[in-house]
Design an enzyme around this catalytic site. Sequence first.
Site, PDB file in Angstrom:
ATOM      1  N   SER A   1      41.854  32.378  42.654  1.00 28.41           N
ATOM      2  CA  SER A   1      42.816  33.480  42.725  1.00 28.41           C
ATOM      3  C   SER A   1      43.966  33.269  41.741  1.00 28.41           C
ATOM      4  O   SER A   1      44.177  32.165  41.228  1.00 28.41           O
ATOM      5  CB  SER A   1      43.384  33.590  44.146  1.00 28.41           C
ATOM      6  OG  SER A   1      42.352  33.827  45.077  1.00 28.41           O
TER       7      SER A   1
ATOM      8  N   THR B   1      38.711  43.110  44.883  1.00 24.13           N
ATOM      9  CA  THR B   1      40.096  42.834  45.268  1.00 24.13           C
ATOM     10  C   THR B   1      41.008  43.207  44.110  1.00 24.13           C
ATOM     11  O   THR B   1      40.555  43.725  43.097  1.00 24.13           O
ATOM     12  CB  THR B   1      40.282  41.351  45.630  1.00 24.13           C
ATOM     13  OG1 THR B   1      40.285  40.559  44.425  1.00 24.13           O
ATOM     14  CG2 THR B   1      39.164  40.857  46.547  1.00 24.13           C
ATOM     15  N   CYS B   2      42.280  42.887  44.268  1.00 20.80           N
ATOM     16  CA  CYS B   2      43.240  43.274  43.236  1.00 20.80           C
ATOM     17  C   CYS B   2      43.075  42.480  41.949  1.00 20.80           C
ATOM     18  O   CYS B   2      43.608  42.869  40.912  1.00 20.80           O
ATOM     19  CB  CYS B   2      44.668  43.115  43.759  1.00 20.80           C
ATOM     20  SG  CYS B   2      45.055  41.447  44.310  1.00 20.80           S
TER      21      CYS B   2
END
Length: 437
Positions: free
Chosen positions: A111, A46-47
């Site tokens: 996150s 993911t980013c």
Amino acid sequence: MLLCLTANHRNASFDLLEKLSIGAPSLATSLVTESDFIQGAVVLATCNRFEAYLDVDEPLTAAAALAAEQAIEVLAEASVVDVDDVRNTLTVLCGDTVAEHLFSVSSGLESVAIGEDEIAGQVRRALTTARVEHTTSSDLERLFQRASKTSRGVKTKTGLGGAGRSLVRLALDLAESRVTDWAGTTVLLVGTGRYARASLAALRDRGVTNVRVYSPSGRAANFAASHQLQAVAKAELVEAIAASDVIVTCSTAPTVVLTAEQLNAAADIEGAVERRLVIDLGLPRNVDPAVSTVSGTELLDLETVSLHAPLEELNAESHARALVGEAAAEYRASRAEAEVAPAVVALRSHLFDLLDDEIARARSRGDSSDETERALRHLVGVILHTPSVRARELARTGGTETVFAAVEALFGLQASPAVAEAVVASTLPLTHRAPGA
């Protein structure tokens, strides 16, 4: 044995994460086909994180270490990164800690924006990709399916999912100080995928109405038509840049989409916007870092966003982590139950074989009836119920070896651990099983 090799915004630079993401698409297949120990692999890129979840077919620590080293070497080669840099950055988790980590990741607790919405879908898509590429395994299937179930529970039972937070929204929150009036802002959106849709929704929530879309892959027209936007052709990109107050990039293009040369060319156009904010949410990055040197242009990238991430809502996060811990404990317990399955299966087979022999002898003497046979089979089932339940209870409290020892000591039965895998795998939907399962 399950392993997880993880690098994220906490222990790796975004430059390294960007490079690892480039090598991610081919990694799972390479790991499964080239490794002597890895029988399954799911890659999550993911980013703000890169993770490889591996199923190692040997329970020994030495095999796990060799599998991890093989994975590091394959990843370094695929990403064109020095193997020592990869080795020094990745954290290797094994055994029970893998489940709790993935459950926490899929619930948005690891996150940049605590409780982000996108990560649960990214975890599901990582498993789907592994299925398509035939790199998943029964253990990885169970792990990822339980992770998705856990993330849904966290979202519905805590306050983390209520705000609909995401990295996109966090970036726009940081942009508030640069934008005086969202309703009067002209925005250029670069990208047409899931992140582009999330970005568009977040922009419209802030009152933005003037949005144009550009796609490096040529999908702008379809995206624009389905979202009531104006599409920008490649030949029109510099003019669109010149007219935009804010540019949001979220493309999956493997190379940069916006360069300093394009921004300088846009600045030379008569009537061009004098001050411009560029928000780069792409990984690999969509924007050349040199863009920040262009007069009147400010660049807000993933690294900057992560540095300014707000403190999480402590109560909601605490509740969510408790739920994750409970789910991980239940997962460990269910795996422990699976470990004693061979002993339970062997015991059941032994007693029912004895029963079948006795019924056969009774039939040969003419002493058997259907009603008697049903009663005897029911009796054996009742007799087996308590030891079966007790075996699972002992397994949950660390008594797996006690169960095997008891079955061997009392009945002379030696069960094979391979039976457990067959029993548990048979409970998976056929479409979700690993090849050959």
